[in-house]
Design a protein around this motif. Structure first.
Motif, short mmCIF file in Angstrom:
data_model
loop_
_atom_site.label_atom_id
_atom_site.label_comp_id
_atom_site.label_asym_id
_atom_site.label_seq_id
_atom_site.Cartn_x
_atom_site.Cartn_y
_atom_site.Cartn_z
N ILE A 53 0.87 -1.20 0.32
CA ILE A 53 -0.60 -0.30 -0.15
C ILE A 53 0.79 1.03 0.02
O ILE A 53 0.79 1.93 -0.73
CB ILE A 53 -1.07 -0.22 0.73
N ARG A 54 1.75 0.99 1.36
CA ARG A 54 2.91 2.77 0.99
C ARG A 54 3.51 3.04 -0.13
O ARG A 54 4.14 3.99 -0.93
CB ARG A 54 3.65 2.21 2.24
N ASP A 55 4.51 1.94 -0.90
CA ASP A 55 4.86 1.91 -1.57
C ASP A 55 3.69 2.52 -3.24
O ASP A 55 4.34 3.19 -4.36
CB ASP A 55 5.20 0.61 -2.31
N ALA A 56 3.01 1.73 -3.36
CA ALA A 56 2.01 2.18 -4.31
C ALA A 56 1.57 3.32 -4.49
O ALA A 56 1.86 4.27 -4.97
CB ALA A 56 0.39 1.67 -4.35
N LEU A 57 1.39 3.58 -2.94
CA LEU A 57 0.97 5.84 -2.64
C LEU A 57 2.24 6.68 -3.48
O LEU A 57 1.88 8.01 -3.81
CB LEU A 57 0.42 5.17 -1.71
N HIS A 58 3.31 6.02 -2.71
CA HIS A 58 4.01 7.27 -2.95
C HIS A 58 4.83 6.90 -4.71
O HIS A 58 5.63 7.92 -5.11
CB HIS A 58 5.68 6.99 -2.26
N THR A 59 4.98 5.63 -5.05
CA THR A 59 5.28 6.33 -6.48
C THR A 59 4.36 6.15 -7.39
O THR A 59 4.39 6.44 -8.31
CB THR A 59 5.41 4.25 -6.75
N GLY A 60 3.38 6.46 -7.08
CA GLY A 60 1.85 6.54 -8.10
C GLY A 60 0.89 5.63 -8.96
O GLY A 60 0.17 6.17 -9.68
N VAL A 61 1.53 4.71 -8.37
CA VAL A 61 0.82 3.24 -9.11
C VAL A 61 0.10 3.18 -8.78
O VAL A 61 -0.03 2.83 -7.39
CB VAL A 61 1.84 2.32 -9.20
N SER A 62 -1.72 2.17 -9.56
CA SER A 62 -2.07 2.22 -8.56
C SER A 62 -1.98 -0.05 -9.09
O SER A 62 -2.90 -0.17 -7.83
CB SER A 62 -3.19 2.17 -9.24
N GLY A 65 -0.55 -1.44 -6.36
CA GLY A 65 -0.72 -1.79 -4.86
C GLY A 65 -1.62 -1.87 -4.10
O GLY A 65 -1.84 -2.09 -3.48
N THR A 66 -2.72 -1.30 -4.74
CA THR A 66 -3.96 -1.21 -3.92
C THR A 66 -4.36 -3.03 -3.68
O THR A 66 -4.87 -3.59 -4.15
CB THR A 66 -5.12 -0.90 -5.02
N ILE A 67 -4.62 -2.61 -2.43
CA ILE A 67 -5.09 -4.12 -1.41
C ILE A 67 -7.00 -3.50 -0.38
O ILE A 67 -6.33 -2.30 -0.31
CB ILE A 67 -4.16 -4.56 -0.78
N ASP A 68 -7.53 -4.71 -0.48
CA ASP A 68 -8.37 -4.76 0.66
C ASP A 68 -8.04 -5.09 1.60
O ASP A 68 -8.51 -5.73 2.24
CB ASP A 68 -9.88 -5.54 0.50
N LEU A 69 -6.52 -4.15 2.39
CA LEU A 69 -6.84 -4.16 4.26
C LEU A 69 -7.67 -4.78 4.95
O LEU A 69 -7.39 -5.60 5.52
CB LEU A 69 -5.31 -3.10 4.22
N HIS A 70 -8.75 -3.94 5.07
CA HIS A 70 -9.52 -4.54 5.49
C HIS A 70 -10.32 -5.69 5.53
O HIS A 70 -10.52 -6.38 6.74
CB HIS A 70 -10.40 -3.21 5.82
N ARG A 71 -10.57 -5.91 4.20
CA ARG A 71 -10.72 -7.08 4.54
C ARG A 71 -10.18 -8.09 4.27
O ARG A 71 -10.21 -9.77 5.32
CB ARG A 71 -11.43 -7.28 2.62
#
Length: 312
Positions: A182-191, A193-199
């Motif tokens: 999640i963190r790396d996707a956020l900072h690189t700007g790519v989409s 790495g998005t995961i459903d963490l809470h699920r």
């Protein structure tokens, strides 16, 4: 284990994180975060040279360690409530292991670490172990709160007597990957790495043999997790330009170790342990290495210039 400062619900400080929002720290966690040896992680980028390709990728091992601790706390608290973790103090133990899991990373992390793996046969887990074992700061805090540092090390080395504890920190679906994707996707700007963490957290369970498992209703979240990991490796972690920069940096570091005298250019594990004991290890970070390279470059350039002026 003393429960002073470890009480569930006791919050010594809240830190705002760009991924998870407010992260709550207990007394012992706050004291560890405030040590110089942990603050060193502020100056080690999570993705080494990735910011040459993705300018926003300047996040650090410091924030990742806090995020990993938070996720660990969420899962461990849930497993304790469901009876899979029997001792409430072990929730704190697991949070501490997560907080310290990257304490031994070298400058520029995975760009430099292969040098030590090939030359000395050690990796960042080995360095984490000796930091936890020999750091006067950490040992004093562990003693104050009645923490057995050997249990923390056992979890990090995946040999704790409770297999479940090892798997939380290192497995196919572990807290380390949950945070850095999640963190790396956020900072690189790519989409990707998005995961459903809470699920994922909601559907994590323990099977009949005491191993981490995921309920059937969480299969889609796990599939998404694996796909995100695959795409992040293809798009970011193994990006050809990043790999090239890391190889160049590793070659420079090897050259420095072989040709330059500096107390932080460690050539043995015993030298690392000595730096931990005397406190010099806190300067072993990205900024130190870049400064050393710049100083050497300036010296060589000045010598070159003076030699040219003499000829003229």
């Amino acid at each position: 284990m003393s429960t002073s400062g470890l009480r569930r619900g006791a919050v010594a400080k809240r830190i705002y994180d760009e991924v998870h929002g407010y992260i709550e720290l207990s007394d012992i966690e706050l004291e560890i975060v405030n040590t110089a040896v942990f603050q060193r992680l502020r100056y080690i980028k999570q993705l080494a040279t990735a910011w040459y390709v993705y300018p926003g990728a300047t996040h650090t091992r410091f924030s990742h360690s806090l995020g990993t601790m938070r996720i660990t706390g969420m899962i461990a608290s849930k497993l304790h409530q469901h009876g899979y973790i029997h001792n409430a103090d072990d929730v704190q133990l697991l949070r501490l292991a997560a907080l310290l899991h990257d304490i031994g990373h070298t400058p520029f992390s995975h760009a430099i670490e292969p040098y030590y793996r090939h030359k000395l046969g050690i990796d960042h887990e080995d360095i984490s172990r000796v930091i936890i074992e020999y750091s006067p700061e950490l040992r004093e805090i562990f003693s104050k709160y009645g923490i057995d540092y050997k249990e923390v090390i056992a979890i990090l080395e995946r040999r704790h007597r409770e297999p479940l504890y090892n798997q939380l920190l290192s497995s196919d679906v572990d807290v380390d990957r949950m945070d850095y994707l999640i963190r790396d996707a956020l900072h690189t700007g790519v989409s990707y790495g998005t995961i459903d963490l809470h699920r994922l957290i909601a559907t994590i369970a323990v099977d009949g043999e005491g191993n981490i498992a995921v309920l059937d209703k969480g299969i889609d979240a796990v599939d998404n997790f694996y796909l995100a990991r695959m795409h992040m490796y293809k798009t970011v972690y193994y990006h050809k330009t990043l790999v090239g920069y890391e190889l160049i940096l590793r070659m420079i570091y090897e050259y420095l170790c072989e040709n330059v005298e500096d107390t932080l250019l460690f050539r043995s594990l015993s030298q690392i342990i000595r730096a931990i004991k005397n406190g010099d290890i806190v300067y072993w970070n990205d900024d130190w290495l870049l400064g050393l390279i710049i100083d050497i470059h300036r010296t060589v350039s000045y010598t070159h210039l003076r030699a040219h002026e003499t000829v003229l």
